[in-house]
Structure formats: C-alpha cells, structure tokens
Write an enzyme that holds these catalytic residues in place. Structure first.
Site, PDB file in Angstrom:
ATOM      1  N   GLN A 116       0.670  -1.624  -0.428  1.00  0.00           N
ATOM      2  CA  GLN A 116      -0.394   0.323  -0.245  1.00  0.00           C
ATOM      3  C   GLN A 116       0.880   1.224   0.332  1.00  0.00           C
ATOM      4  OE1 GLN A 116      -3.518  -0.123  -0.396  1.00  0.00           O
ATOM      5  NE2 GLN A 116      -2.771  -2.233  -0.608  1.00  0.00           N
ATOM      6  N   HIS A 119       1.090   2.950  -3.255  1.00  0.00           N
ATOM      7  CA  HIS A 119       0.209   3.569  -4.091  1.00  0.00           C
ATOM      8  C   HIS A 119       0.475   5.619  -3.841  1.00  0.00           C
ATOM      9  CE1 HIS A 119      -3.289   1.710  -4.271  1.00  0.00           C
ATOM     10  NE2 HIS A 119      -3.292   1.361  -3.134  1.00  0.00           N
ATOM     11  N   GLU A 184      -8.502   3.618   6.938  1.00  0.00           N
ATOM     12  CA  GLU A 184      -8.585   3.141   5.663  1.00  0.00           C
ATOM     13  C   GLU A 184      -9.102   1.594   5.078  1.00  0.00           C
ATOM     14  OE1 GLU A 184      -8.944   3.459   0.485  1.00  0.00           O
ATOM     15  OE2 GLU A 184      -7.454   3.941   1.784  1.00  0.00           O
ATOM     16  N   HIS A 185      -8.195   0.943   5.690  1.00  0.00           N
ATOM     17  CA  HIS A 185      -7.640  -0.505   5.465  1.00  0.00           C
ATOM     18  C   HIS A 185      -7.409  -0.967   7.228  1.00  0.00           C
ATOM     19  CE1 HIS A 185      -7.258   0.621   1.060  1.00  0.00           C
ATOM     20  NE2 HIS A 185      -7.996   0.108   1.149  1.00  0.00           N
ATOM     21  N   ASP A 218      -7.999  -4.103  -3.042  1.00  0.00           N
ATOM     22  CA  ASP A 218      -7.782  -2.781  -4.296  1.00  0.00           C
ATOM     23  C   ASP A 218      -7.806  -3.655  -5.840  1.00  0.00           C
ATOM     24  OD1 ASP A 218      -6.263  -0.807  -3.199  1.00  0.00           O
ATOM     25  OD2 ASP A 218      -4.693  -2.039  -3.255  1.00  0.00           O
ATOM     26  N   HIS A 278     -45.497  31.765  10.527  1.00  0.00           N
ATOM     27  CA  HIS A 278     -45.996  29.906  10.475  1.00  0.00           C
ATOM     28  C   HIS A 278     -46.944  30.321  11.419  1.00  0.00           C
ATOM     29  CE1 HIS A 278     -41.591  29.475   9.830  1.00  0.00           C
ATOM     30  NE2 HIS A 278     -41.111  28.884   9.364  1.00  0.00           N
TER      31      HIS A 278
END
Length: 303
Positions: A116, A119, A184-185, A218, A278
């Site tokens: 990872q 990336h 995230e992971h 992925d 109202h």
C-alpha cells in the site's frame, strides 16, 4: 467499482472518465467501463476531469454527483466543487494499518505494508503489534524488500515519512490505538482475527487473517474499494448503492379535524418561537369551523 454501484442504484446516465495511457486511449480501462455499463466514456483525468463533469463543457453535460478516488489534486477538486455537485466522500492518500500479535509472520506484515505504501509518497503504513519480535523483524524485512522493489522510490518515501510501528501490551490496546487512526484499510493478523469485528469501530474496511490482504480489496475481492481516509471513517463508510439514492418524503393530511388539531398546536409552538407567519398558517387550519378567538382572521364570508 463506481460504475456498477451506480447502475445497481438505478442511475440512468453514468459518465465515466479515465486518464490517457502514454498519450493514447487506455484500452483496458475503456473496456472495463463499457462492460460495467457506463453510457459515456471520456479519456480525461485529473482535476480537469472533475471540473468537466461538475461544470460541463461543450461536449460533456454536467452531472449531479461525482464518485471515485484520485490523487490529492482530485480530492481537493472534489472538495471545492462539493455543493455545485454531490460527491461520494473526501478521499486522501491510501492508508493501511495492520494489527498483529506474536502469531503474525513479519515477512507477510512487511510485504503487505509496502503493497500500500507504493500507492504514493504520502500513504501512511502503520503497524500496531503486541510482539516486539514481530515489530523489529517487520522493520528489518521492509528495509530488505525496498532494495529491489520496483516502486521503492515511492514506497520508501511513504515508509520514511508516514510509516510507524506501535508496540502495545495487549490487543485491547491495539484496537484502541487503531480506532484513533480510523484508517482506510485495517488488516488483522492475529490468532483470532474475527474478534476485531466486535472490537473495532472506526475503519473503512477490515481484512481478516493472513489469507485476506488489502491488495485483494484493491483488485479482485469484489467489495467496493472507494473508502474513507484521513479519519473520515469516524463518520462515514465507503461507496455503496445508497450514495446514489436520495431520501425524499411527502405529507398529506386528509382529515380536516386532524389538520385543525395540528394547526392549533402549530400556532402555539410558532408563537413561542416568535414566528407569527408560521402561527397564522396553522391558525387558518385550526379555524376551519370557528374563527372566533383569532383576532387577525377576517369574519366568515368577508375578505
């Protein structure tokens, strides 16, 4: 993973973009988008793709929602255009966090962290472990693996600037630290990985056991992989069919007596909040049968 989700939700028009490859049309990406069901495919990438979809061009009609991951510039473009269009979520650099006990293989830990880190140079790669042996051995393996990893120029920067190893006493502490990251992971390499299902709260996606790696998510495992980053997992999940659906309501009171009763309540509540307009809207429903006691209303039969 974005087109199929939209089509399942019933989206009638899906306009997809994919950046050019070496100056030409990327056949694999175009084929995938076509097979997924996209009505339009534009060879366009980066912030210009986001802007074209959000604002429209001479050849591209604007869309209502933009979904899908991208680099930091794409994420910022989506953030700035949110409101002009809807977005799925605000996504930053890919993140991986591994929870490991003494049963984990340090070599597997190292390989999965680097998978990872490649990336991008800002991708965090975090290890939380109860085993000093596993932690030290994983660090050693990372140094050895970076020697001949083709993506080492990127992965090494990510590891140097955003990598970390936390040594904790218990798995309870490991889960607590992991939740502060809201990664995230989150990959769980422990003797009882399914325990994490009950112990963890904040994450984009869990990957349980050595048989299940983040790279599967992925590329091949099938679950949607557009996931929250930078702590957003504290308040949102990843892309799913519901992101393309709107919740709408309608109201209809068919009984005049019920409308009158609600009108009386509406009038009292609105005047407590100093909303006279109202209140009067409620008053005329409450007064369908009797205007007495409502000074501002005209007498029956007058205008």
């Amino acid at each position: 993973m974005t087109v199929v989700t939209a089509k399942v939700a019933g989206v009638e028009r899906v306009a997809a973009t994919t950046p050019p490859s070496q100056g030409g049309i990327p056949p694999v990406s175009v084929a995938a988008l076509h097979l997924a069901g996209a009505e339009e495919i534009h060879v366009l990438g980066g912030v210009q793709a986001v802007a074209a979809l959000a604002l429209g061009t001479e050849t591209i009609e604007p869309v209502d929602i933009i979904a899908g991951p991208g680099n930091a510039y794409v994420a910022e473009a989506k953030r700035q255009l949110f409101g002009e269009v809807g977005i799925d979520l605000f996504a930053g650099p890919t993140e991986v966090l591994i929870i490991a006990d003494d049963s984990a293989d340090p070599w597997v830990v190292a390989v999965d962290l680097l998978s990872q880190a490649e990336h991008g140079p800002e991708s965090p790669a975090i290890l939380i472990t109860t085993s000093e042996r596993v932690g030290k051995a994983a660090i050693d393996w990372i140094d050895r693996l970076l020697v001949d990893l083709p993506t080492a120029p990127v992965a090494s920067l990510a590891w140097r600037d955003h990598g970390a190893v936390h040594l904790v006493d218990t798995l309870d502490q490991a889960y607590e630290v992991a939740d502060t990251y809201a990664s995230e992971h989150v990959q769980v390499l422990t003797e009882r990985p399914r325990e994490a299902l009950d112990r963890l709260r904040h994450y984009g996606a869990l990957f349980l056991g050595e048989n299940t790696c983040v790279s599967f998510g992925d590329k091949v495992i099938g679950t949607n992989h557009v996931l929250p980053t930078r702590g957003a997992a504290r308040y949102t999940g990843g892309l799913w069919v519901g992101k393309y659906l709107r919740t709408v309501t309608y109201q209809e009171i068919r009984d005049a007596d019920s409308s009158a009763a609600l009108g009386e309540l509406c009038g009292r509540m609105s005047r407590l909040e100093n909303f006279e307009g109202h209140a009067r809207s409620g008053d005329i429903r409450a007064a369908r049968f009797d205007t007495a006691g409502i000074p501002w209303l005209p007498a029956p039969g007058t205008s």
